[in-house]
Scaffold this motif. Structure first.
Motif, PDB file in Angstrom:
ATOM      1  N   ARG A  19      46.012  27.135  81.475  1.00 18.57           N
ATOM      2  CA  ARG A  19      46.994  26.863  80.423  1.00 18.57           C
ATOM      3  C   ARG A  19      47.898  28.083  80.351  1.00 18.57           C
ATOM      4  O   ARG A  19      47.414  29.216  80.233  1.00 18.57           O
ATOM      5  CB  ARG A  19      46.292  26.647  79.093  1.00 18.57           C
ATOM      6  CG  ARG A  19      47.227  26.244  77.992  1.00 18.57           C
ATOM      7  CD  ARG A  19      46.437  25.896  76.726  1.00 18.57           C
ATOM      8  NE  ARG A  19      47.325  25.538  75.662  1.00 18.57           N
ATOM      9  CZ  ARG A  19      48.029  26.416  74.943  1.00 18.57           C
ATOM     10  NH1 ARG A  19      47.930  27.704  75.171  1.00 18.57           N
ATOM     11  NH2 ARG A  19      48.829  25.998  73.983  1.00 18.57           N
ATOM     12  N   LEU A  21      51.278  29.903  78.533  1.00 21.28           N
ATOM     13  CA  LEU A  21      52.145  29.895  77.356  1.00 21.28           C
ATOM     14  C   LEU A  21      53.598  30.139  77.768  1.00 21.28           C
ATOM     15  O   LEU A  21      54.210  31.146  77.419  1.00 21.28           O
ATOM     16  CB  LEU A  21      51.683  30.946  76.346  1.00 21.28           C
ATOM     17  CG  LEU A  21      50.260  30.764  75.822  1.00 21.28           C
ATOM     18  CD1 LEU A  21      49.866  31.938  74.928  1.00 21.28           C
ATOM     19  CD2 LEU A  21      50.130  29.441  75.074  1.00 21.28           C
ATOM     20  N   ALA A  22      54.114  29.214  78.557  1.00 20.97           N
ATOM     21  CA  ALA A  22      55.500  29.253  79.023  1.00 20.97           C
ATOM     22  C   ALA A  22      55.873  27.836  79.432  1.00 20.97           C
ATOM     23  O   ALA A  22      55.007  27.017  79.740  1.00 20.97           O
ATOM     24  CB  ALA A  22      55.643  30.209  80.207  1.00 20.97           C
ATOM     25  N   SER A  23      57.161  27.562  79.456  1.00 24.32           N
ATOM     26  CA  SER A  23      57.636  26.219  79.802  1.00 24.32           C
ATOM     27  C   SER A  23      57.403  25.937  81.289  1.00 24.32           C
ATOM     28  O   SER A  23      57.312  26.864  82.104  1.00 24.32           O
ATOM     29  CB  SER A  23      59.133  26.114  79.505  1.00 24.32           C
ATOM     30  OG  SER A  23      59.861  26.908  80.441  1.00 24.32           O
ATOM     31  N   ASP A 112      52.762  21.807  72.895  1.00 22.86           N
ATOM     32  CA  ASP A 112      53.063  23.073  72.221  1.00 22.86           C
ATOM     33  C   ASP A 112      54.122  23.887  72.958  1.00 22.86           C
ATOM     34  O   ASP A 112      54.402  25.029  72.592  1.00 22.86           O
ATOM     35  CB  ASP A 112      51.796  23.901  72.039  1.00 22.86           C
ATOM     36  CG  ASP A 112      51.172  24.347  73.357  1.00 22.86           C
ATOM     37  OD1 ASP A 112      51.746  24.076  74.439  1.00 22.86           O
ATOM     38  OD2 ASP A 112      50.097  24.965  73.316  1.00 22.86           O
ATOM     39  N   GLY A 114      53.890  24.828  76.088  1.00 19.59           N
ATOM     40  CA  GLY A 114      53.259  25.494  77.221  1.00 19.59           C
ATOM     41  C   GLY A 114      53.162  24.559  78.418  1.00 19.59           C
ATOM     42  O   GLY A 114      53.716  23.457  78.433  1.00 19.59           O
ATOM     43  N   GLU A 116      50.301  23.179  81.553  1.00 21.95           N
ATOM     44  CA  GLU A 116      49.045  23.192  82.274  1.00 21.95           C
ATOM     45  C   GLU A 116      49.421  23.339  83.753  1.00 21.95           C
ATOM     46  O   GLU A 116      50.130  22.497  84.302  1.00 21.95           O
ATOM     47  CB  GLU A 116      48.233  21.921  82.078  1.00 21.95           C
ATOM     48  CG  GLU A 116      46.915  22.014  82.857  1.00 21.95           C
ATOM     49  CD  GLU A 116      46.069  20.769  82.768  1.00 21.95           C
ATOM     50  OE1 GLU A 116      45.018  20.831  82.119  1.00 21.95           O
ATOM     51  OE2 GLU A 116      46.487  19.753  83.357  1.00 21.95           O
ATOM     52  N   LYS A 164      50.195  33.094  85.613  1.00 20.17           N
ATOM     53  CA  LYS A 164      50.127  33.001  84.149  1.00 20.17           C
ATOM     54  C   LYS A 164      50.645  34.295  83.521  1.00 20.17           C
ATOM     55  O   LYS A 164      51.490  34.264  82.626  1.00 20.17           O
ATOM     56  CB  LYS A 164      48.685  32.726  83.719  1.00 20.17           C
ATOM     57  CG  LYS A 164      48.441  32.744  82.211  1.00 20.17           C
ATOM     58  CD  LYS A 164      46.961  32.476  81.927  1.00 20.17           C
ATOM     59  CE  LYS A 164      46.563  32.734  80.490  1.00 20.17           C
ATOM     60  NZ  LYS A 164      47.282  31.973  79.497  1.00 20.17           N
ATOM     61  N   GLU A 168      54.114  34.533  81.388  1.00 17.98           N
ATOM     62  CA  GLU A 168      54.001  34.905  79.971  1.00 17.98           C
ATOM     63  C   GLU A 168      54.605  36.276  79.697  1.00 17.98           C
ATOM     64  O   GLU A 168      54.472  36.805  78.591  1.00 17.98           O
ATOM     65  CB  GLU A 168      52.536  34.854  79.538  1.00 17.98           C
ATOM     66  CG  GLU A 168      51.990  33.428  79.508  1.00 17.98           C
ATOM     67  CD  GLU A 168      50.516  33.348  79.143  1.00 17.98           C
ATOM     68  OE1 GLU A 168      49.842  34.406  79.063  1.00 17.98           O
ATOM     69  OE2 GLU A 168      50.028  32.217  78.945  1.00 17.98           O
TER      70      GLU A 168
END
Length: 178
Positions: A19, A21-23, A112, A114, A116, A164, A168
């Motif tokens: 996962r 935390l970025a588009s 959210d 983010g 996957e 990741k 991020e």
């Protein structure tokens, strides 16, 4: 990774997910940048687009040079078989119809904001360097396949963790991964 007893002809696979935390658009910048990949890998030494390509496109080709303690040094030509920004980037190694391996990044947008991120690979069905080890020790085929899949799982995990971090906003990788 658990023992499956898979043989090369079974076209065994490995997949790891993270996962991020970025588009998906931000993550795509990294997964589609083949020049980045050797900095994330101990095995992959260099990559270069062929035929004047400057980036991933369906049917595009790139040359990869690799090195492994047990398998030696080799180079392969890979063919982009799926390129759907910012969702899927996949390539077949050596022969698109009978690849020695298939590799794929899949990016799924999360509610959210983010992503996957998954990386998947399949051994075979075409022959590869691993085939020579199996030819030399056919009674150890399942163990050879299992050990190689575990190596791929560790390498994919390190690659996804690095992507990741980069996506991020973390620091650029300093050295080569597993």
């Amino acid at each position: 990774m658990e023992w499956t007893g898979a043989r090369y002809a079974d076209k065994p696979t490995v997949e790891v997910r993270r996962r991020v935390l970025a588009s998906p658009e931000r993550v795509w910048e990294f997964v589609s940048d083949i020049d980045l990949m050797p900095t994330l890998s101990a095995e992959l030494q260099s990559v270069a687009w062929l035929d004047g390509a400057a980036g991933p496109t369906l049917g595009g080709r790139f040359l990869g040079r690799s090195k492994h303690e047990s398998l030696g040094e080799w180079q392969t030509t890979s063919y982009v078989v799926r390129c759907e920004p910012p969702r899927v980037f996949a390539w077949a190694v050596e022969d698109p119809e009978q690849p020695s391996a298939l590799w794929k990044f899949t990016l799924t947008h999360l509610d959210d904001g983010g992503t996957e991120l998954a990386q998947w690979m399949q051994l075979g069905p075409g022959r590869s360097g691993l085939s020579y080890a199996i030819d030399a020790m056919p009674e150890k085929e399942q163990k050879i396949v299992f050990v190689r899949l575990r190596e791929f799982e560790r390498s994919i995990t390190a690659t996804l963790d690095a992507i990741k971090d980069l996506a991020e906003g973390g620091p650029a990788p300093e050295g080569r991964g597993v």
